[in-house]
Design a protein around this motif. Structure first.
Motif, short mmCIF file in Angstrom:
data_model
loop_
_atom_site.label_atom_id
_atom_site.label_comp_id
_atom_site.label_asym_id
_atom_site.label_seq_id
_atom_site.Cartn_x
_atom_site.Cartn_y
_atom_site.Cartn_z
N THR A 176 0.84 -1.21 0.00
CA THR A 176 0.00 0.00 0.00
C THR A 176 0.87 1.25 0.00
OG1 THR A 176 -1.77 -1.17 1.15
CG2 THR A 176 -1.79 1.24 1.28
N PHE A 177 1.91 1.27 0.82
CA PHE A 177 2.81 2.43 0.91
C PHE A 177 3.45 2.75 -0.44
CE2 PHE A 177 7.03 4.25 1.54
CZ PHE A 177 6.76 5.32 2.35
N TYR A 178 4.07 1.76 -1.06
CA TYR A 178 4.78 2.01 -2.32
C TYR A 178 3.82 2.32 -3.48
CZ TYR A 178 9.16 0.96 -0.11
OH TYR A 178 10.25 1.03 0.72
N ASN A 179 2.64 1.74 -3.45
CA ASN A 179 1.68 1.98 -4.53
C ASN A 179 0.88 3.27 -4.32
OD1 ASN A 179 -1.39 0.72 -5.67
ND2 ASN A 179 0.35 1.11 -7.01
N GLU A 180 0.39 3.49 -3.12
CA GLU A 180 -0.50 4.63 -2.89
C GLU A 180 0.21 5.88 -2.36
OE1 GLU A 180 -3.86 3.38 -0.57
OE2 GLU A 180 -4.24 1.67 -1.90
N ILE A 181 1.22 5.72 -1.53
CA ILE A 181 1.92 6.88 -0.97
C ILE A 181 3.02 7.36 -1.91
CG2 ILE A 181 3.28 7.76 0.98
CD1 ILE A 181 0.35 7.11 1.72
N ILE A 182 3.89 6.44 -2.34
CA ILE A 182 4.99 6.80 -3.25
C ILE A 182 4.51 6.83 -4.70
CG2 ILE A 182 7.37 6.20 -3.96
CD1 ILE A 182 7.06 7.10 -1.06
N GLU A 183 3.39 6.18 -4.98
CA GLU A 183 2.74 6.18 -6.29
C GLU A 183 3.57 5.48 -7.37
OE1 GLU A 183 1.22 10.11 -7.22
OE2 GLU A 183 0.47 10.36 -5.18
N LEU A 184 4.17 4.34 -6.99
CA LEU A 184 4.88 3.52 -7.97
C LEU A 184 3.89 2.59 -8.65
CD1 LEU A 184 8.11 2.48 -6.00
CD2 LEU A 184 7.81 4.39 -7.58
N ASP A 185 4.08 2.38 -9.95
CA ASP A 185 3.25 1.45 -10.71
C ASP A 185 3.66 0.01 -10.42
OD1 ASP A 185 1.80 3.49 -11.96
OD2 ASP A 185 3.24 3.61 -13.62
N ILE A 186 2.68 -0.87 -10.33
CA ILE A 186 2.95 -2.29 -10.10
C ILE A 186 3.18 -2.97 -11.45
CG2 ILE A 186 1.96 -4.48 -9.31
CD1 ILE A 186 0.45 -2.87 -7.17
N CYS A 231 6.22 -6.47 -7.56
CA CYS A 231 7.30 -5.80 -8.26
C CYS A 231 6.80 -4.46 -8.79
CB CYS A 231 7.80 -6.68 -9.40
SG CYS A 231 9.30 -6.06 -10.18
N PHE A 232 7.51 -3.39 -8.41
CA PHE A 232 7.15 -2.03 -8.82
C PHE A 232 8.15 -1.50 -9.84
CE2 PHE A 232 5.56 -2.49 -4.51
CZ PHE A 232 4.29 -1.94 -4.60
N ASP A 233 7.67 -0.63 -10.71
CA ASP A 233 8.54 0.11 -11.62
C ASP A 233 9.16 1.25 -10.82
OD1 ASP A 233 9.81 1.54 -13.59
OD2 ASP A 233 8.00 2.04 -14.70
N LEU A 234 10.48 1.23 -10.69
CA LEU A 234 11.21 2.26 -9.92
C LEU A 234 12.03 3.09 -10.89
CD1 LEU A 234 11.75 3.38 -7.07
CD2 LEU A 234 13.66 1.79 -6.91
N TYR A 235 11.35 3.72 -11.84
CA TYR A 235 11.97 4.70 -12.75
C TYR A 235 13.20 4.15 -13.47
CZ TYR A 235 8.92 7.43 -9.82
OH TYR A 235 7.82 7.88 -9.14
N GLY A 236 13.02 3.06 -14.18
CA GLY A 236 14.12 2.51 -14.97
C GLY A 236 14.78 1.30 -14.34
N THR A 237 14.47 1.03 -13.11
CA THR A 237 14.90 -0.20 -12.44
C THR A 237 13.64 -0.77 -11.81
OG1 THR A 237 16.55 -1.13 -10.93
CG2 THR A 237 15.54 0.94 -10.28
N TYR A 238 13.78 -1.80 -10.99
CA TYR A 238 12.59 -2.31 -10.33
C TYR A 238 12.82 -2.42 -8.83
CZ TYR A 238 14.85 -6.92 -10.36
OH TYR A 238 15.73 -7.95 -10.17
#
Length: 133
Positions: free
Chosen positions: A20-30, A39-46
Motif C-alpha cells: 500500500t505504501f509504495y503503490n498509494e503513498i509513493i505512487e509507484l506502478d505495479i 514488483c514495482f517500476d522504480l523509474y528505470g529499475t525495479y
C-alpha cells in the motif's frame, strides 16, 4: 558481459502495508503482484517487495540500531514531494544542504527512502566529469 536489468529487493514482514505504501503513498506502478511478492517500476529499475517469513532471516545475530541503506528517488521539486508526503501523514525530515536538498522518510517496515533534487545531482556529476578530464 551485458546487464539486462537492475533492481532492488526489500524483504519485509509488513507485506500488505508496504505494498500500500509504495503503490498509494509513493505512487509507484505495479509491474506484477502475487501473494508473496510485488514488483514495482522504480523509474528505470525495479523494486521488488517480498514477504519474508523465514525465522532465521528475521532474527539478527548482532545488535543493529541503524538502517544502512536508503532508496533515493531524484525529483524536480523536493519540497513539493515532501509536502505531499506530509499531507499523507508521513513523517518527513526535510534538509537543505550546500550539495542539495533531500527529504528522508520511512516505509512501514522501517526502510529509509529519500527524495533528492535532480538539479544538484546532475551538477555533482558534471563537476566530477570536468575534474576527471
Amino acid at each position: 558481459m551485458t546487464f539486462k536489468r537492475t533492481g532492488l529487493i526489500l524483504y519485509v514482514k509488513k507485506y500488505e502495508e508496504c505494498i500500500t505504501f509504495y503503490n498509494e503513498i509513493i505512487e509507484l506502478d505495479i509491474l506484477f503482484k502475487d501473494t508473496e511478492l510485488t514488483c514495482f517500476d522504480l523509474y528505470g529499475t525495479y523494486l521488488m517487495v517480498e514477504k519474508e517469513d523465514r525465522r532465521e532471516y528475521l532474527q539478527l545475530k548482532e545488535n543493529f540500531d541503524k538502517n544502512f541503506s536508503c532508496i533515493r528517488i531524484n525529483v524536480e521539486n523536493v519540497k513539493a514531494m515532501a509536502d505531499n508526503l506530509i499531507r499523507k501523514n508521513i513523517k518527513v525530515d526535510y534538509q537543505e544542504h550546500s550539495w542539495g536538498t533531500v527529504a528522508k522518510f520511512f516505509d512501514p517496515e522501517g526502510n529509509m527512502l529519500a527524495y533528492k533534487d535532480e538539479e544538484s545531482f546532475m551538477s555533482q556529476i558534471e563537476k566530477y566529469i570536468i575534474r576527471s578530464e
